[in-house]
Design a protein around this motif. Sequence first.
Motif, PDB file in Angstrom:
ATOM      1  N   ILE A 232      22.078 -29.397 -26.257  1.00  0.00           N
ATOM      2  CA  ILE A 232      22.273 -28.195 -26.843  1.00  0.00           C
ATOM      3  C   ILE A 232      21.567 -27.224 -25.962  1.00  0.00           C
ATOM      4  N   VAL A 236      23.146 -24.048 -23.868  1.00  0.00           N
ATOM      5  CA  VAL A 236      22.706 -22.459 -24.309  1.00  0.00           C
ATOM      6  C   VAL A 236      22.463 -22.010 -23.096  1.00  0.00           C
ATOM      7  N   ARG A 248      23.743 -16.124 -31.936  1.00  0.00           N
ATOM      8  CA  ARG A 248      23.699 -16.820 -30.167  1.00  0.00           C
ATOM      9  C   ARG A 248      24.480 -18.198 -30.112  1.00  0.00           C
ATOM     10  N   LEU A 250      24.317 -20.869 -31.600  1.00  0.00           N
ATOM     11  CA  LEU A 250      23.679 -22.228 -31.652  1.00  0.00           C
ATOM     12  C   LEU A 250      24.505 -23.143 -32.547  1.00  0.00           C
ATOM     13  N   PRO A 251      24.777 -22.742 -33.733  1.00  0.00           N
ATOM     14  CA  PRO A 251      25.525 -23.732 -34.685  1.00  0.00           C
ATOM     15  C   PRO A 251      26.860 -24.294 -33.980  1.00  0.00           C
ATOM     16  N   SER A 254      25.853 -26.458 -31.142  1.00  0.00           N
ATOM     17  CA  SER A 254      25.094 -27.857 -31.821  1.00  0.00           C
ATOM     18  C   SER A 254      26.363 -28.627 -32.034  1.00  0.00           C
TER      19      SER A 254
END
Lengths: 281, 88
Positions: A232, A236, A248, A250-251, A254
């Motif tokens: 991750i 990112v 951002r 993130l999910p 992920s």
Amino acid sequence: MRIKQLQVSFVGEVVYLSIGCPIIAEKLQHIYGQHCQQMNLCTSPDISLEVYDSAGGADYVVVERSLDEGVFSDAFFNEMAALSHLRERIQYRLIASHDEHLMIHGAAAVKDGQCDIFPAGSGSGKTTLSAWLIGQGYELLSDELIAIDQDGCAAGFAQALHVKPASVDVLESWPWIKEPLEYAYQMPVGGKLVCWQNSQYGVWVPIKRILIPFFNASADPVAEPLSPGQAIAALVEALLNIRNFSDRGLPRVSKLASRMPAFRLHYGSSDACAKCFEQAS
Amino acid sequence: MNDQCLKPASHVLTQEAGSELVLFNTKTDSSLYLNETAALIWQNLDGIRTVADVIATIQANYPNESVADDILDVMRSLQSSGFVEPSK
């Protein structure tokens, strides 16, 4: 002045161009291949190139309508410097407001209907790795920019390979890239733009592995498995449109990292790279 | 630092990955990967307990080694990069 109207597109984003230099227009079409289409009429271009004769030759002025409707311009004294600037601005505009897909700074290459993605920053060896992969039976999606959808598939922005000066000698020793190198455009700050054809244009390809290139001339070749958290973090770092997502991205990142294996490839040569690929299988 | 109470900064987003964490600082657009141990430290920074309390809590999980200095290093690093801030 003969003006050519072009559009460069990638995963639904379009940049409209008005190019007042036939040679540069032709080069742009060559560099972007199927991503670039000629148009009959473009009333409001995002970026225009105007050429003015001057005592020392020609001045190339790139005028850009900014995303908040202001206008700014930059002047260049040679064709390739203007072209280089146009490439930067076109890529910026393709990413600037895109929030449908994850736009990753990285390479991607396809083999047996699946692709490996190589998220990494500038100077990490993505282009050299990409050129090497072509010789290993991979079909390149991009050496620079990939989009990833919600289903874990990637599409590549298949522009010309931008080979840095330090890598030109290495590529010249590879027979499969020798001919395209001979016809490459010399860049003003060194290095070359190598045009190549991509039959996977517009195709979304399932991602098989996340491989983070880590070039180190003195390193033993190792494919270091990454934990989901490390994967991750690496994704990112390479997410170019991260600000376009309130979370951002993130999910989504992920979810992607949890679906497939990730490795950091420590390599110092193309032979070492081959060993890393075996280890990562 | 031992008497300070630290808490996650309001501009930090977190993403769990099993027992690991990835932090994202929306002010600086920087990210930070936390392994299992560092994630445990992060989860204890609630703005109520002091740094000394947090060290004692985590140290209890490692009876055979002294981890206080390592924990302090992690907390200093989190604070200097803006991922945590003092709560009082």
